[in-house]
Design an enzyme around this catalytic site. Structure first.
Site, PDB file in Angstrom:
ATOM      1  NE  ARG A   1      -3.524  -2.023   0.242  1.00 28.27           N
ATOM      2  CZ  ARG A   1      -3.396  -3.315  -0.248  1.00 28.27           C
ATOM      3  NH1 ARG A   1      -1.927  -3.621  -1.480  1.00 28.27           N
ATOM      4  NH2 ARG A   1      -4.360  -4.434  -0.358  1.00 28.27           N
TER       5      ARG A   1
ATOM      6  CD  GLU B   1      -4.921   1.714   2.102  1.00 33.71           C
ATOM      7  OE1 GLU B   1      -5.632   1.458   1.016  1.00 33.71           O
ATOM      8  OE2 GLU B   1      -5.540   0.188   2.860  1.00 33.71           O
TER       9      GLU B   1
ATOM     10  CB  SER C   1      -9.381  -0.710   4.506  1.00 34.94           C
ATOM     11  OG  SER C   1      -9.584  -1.625   3.988  1.00 34.94           O
TER      12      SER C   1
END
Length: 358
Positions: A168, A349, A245
């Site tokens: 990520r 995130e 998320s």
């Protein structure tokens, strides 16, 4: 040409999937790559602060908004080039809607993107985040990107190997030094998916790990799984009023991981099954959703006008009429609860603009 949608004060809540965020001083939408380059160069020359916006699916903007110019990427265009040996290169402009690109690739019998179906946002964000789902990451199919280097004002092509793609993240994340103009992906022809690696998806498809299936079957299965978790955008469903998320799955070195297991055993019992996954030599990845739930935050856990999704613990959602301050308050509560329970620090995130968790 690049033209402002409005002179001043465009609410950025209109541009984010959370439907949160105050106004930008000025808002510009660039519909061609040349216009995007021109807009960014002009802003850099003037010293005006710049916020680049794609689909807004990974953006948390402060209630106070952004004191500068928000440039929304609206560039369109796709091209297919055969590479031989059953491989095809797909080149896509940064402003294309990601799931539309995936759908078209699958419809044309191309494999490699199907497990990334249903992910919101635009193409330009995929290399920045190294987006991934159901056992596939962009790093596995990305060939190269064209970037505008804001330090030099020049456009150049970089191979995927130069982007520092990891879980990520990439060298592009957390910096505004470059703007993605387009991306190139290497896909397979023949109609089959990439090997199915994710256990949940393999079970739904009724295949073994590493098997390949028709790409359209994999896409349909992924979309159903995501819908079941409230992770396919739906304006009528508050469970999808999120940034996906909110926390990444924590990566722990072996020593830290062992210490966390001890704390989990002390809290939950020695026989508890802790889901974890290999993450490179000497590292393990823990499930952030599992930690959040075991720390006492169930699906649907509510804050003030915000809540955890009723279907996916990792999604923090706007239940209507919320503020960014409300959202960050819930995020802090969850982060601090997991830290207190297990000694694990959760990392957001999404990109936070003008705000932080403190």
């Amino acid at each position: 040409m690049t033209t402002p949608l409005s002179g001043t004060g465009v609410p950025l809540s209109q541009c984010t999937t959370l439907r949160l965020g105050g106004p930008a001083t000025r808002f510009v939408r660039a519909t061609a790559a040349a216009d995007l380059v021109e807009a960014v160069r002009d802003l850099d020359a003037s010293g005006d602060p710049l916020l680049l916006i794609g689909g807004g699916s990974n953006l948390v903007v402060a209630d106070e908004g952004f004191a500068g110019t928000a440039v929304q990427v609206g560039t369109l265009g796709r091209r297919l080039d055969p590479l031989g040996d059953g491989l095809v290169q797909l080149t896509v402009e940064a402003g294309e809607v990601w799931d539309d690109v995936v759908a078209e690739a699958v419809a044309q019998g191309l494999g490699g993107l199907e497990c990334l179906s249903g992910i919101p946002g635009l193409v330009g964000a995929t290399p920045v985040q190294n987006v991934g789902a159901y056992g596939v990451e962009i790093s596995q199919v990305l060939d190269s990107v064209d970037l505008l280097d804001r330090r030099t004002g020049r456009v150049h092509q970089l191979p995927a190997s130069a982007l520092g793609l990891a879980y990520r993240t990439s060298v592009l994340k957390g910096t505004d030094a470059a703007v993605v103009l387009r991306a190139r992906y290497t896909l397979t022809s023949g109609g089959l998916s990439a090997p199915i690696r994710y256990a949940e998806l393999a079970r739904v498809l009724g295949v073994g790990a590493g098997d390949r299936v028709p790409a359209d079957a994999a896409r349909k299965a992924v979309l159903e799984l995501r819908r079941g978790k409230g992770m396919v955008l739906d304006p009528t469903d508050h469970d999808t009023w999120s940034a996906g998320s909110f926390f990444t799955n924590p990566l722990l070195d072996d020593s830290t991981f062992t210490g966390v297991l001890i704390r989990i055993a002390e809290r939950l019992g020695a026989d508890v099954d802790v889901p974890s996954y290999p993450a490179g030599p000497g590292y393990r990845k823990l499930s952030a959703a599992w930690l959040i739930e075991r720390a006492g935050f169930a699906k649907g856990y509510r804050g003030h006008r915000v809540a955890l999704s009723t279907r996916h613990t990792l999604a923090l959602t706007n239940r209507g009429g919320a503020s960014t301050r409300d959202l960050l308050g819930l995020a802090r509560e969850v982060r601090d609860g997991v830290r207190a329970a297990f000694g694990v620090e959760l990392t957001p995130e999404p990109v936070l603009v003008g705000c932080d968790l403190g």
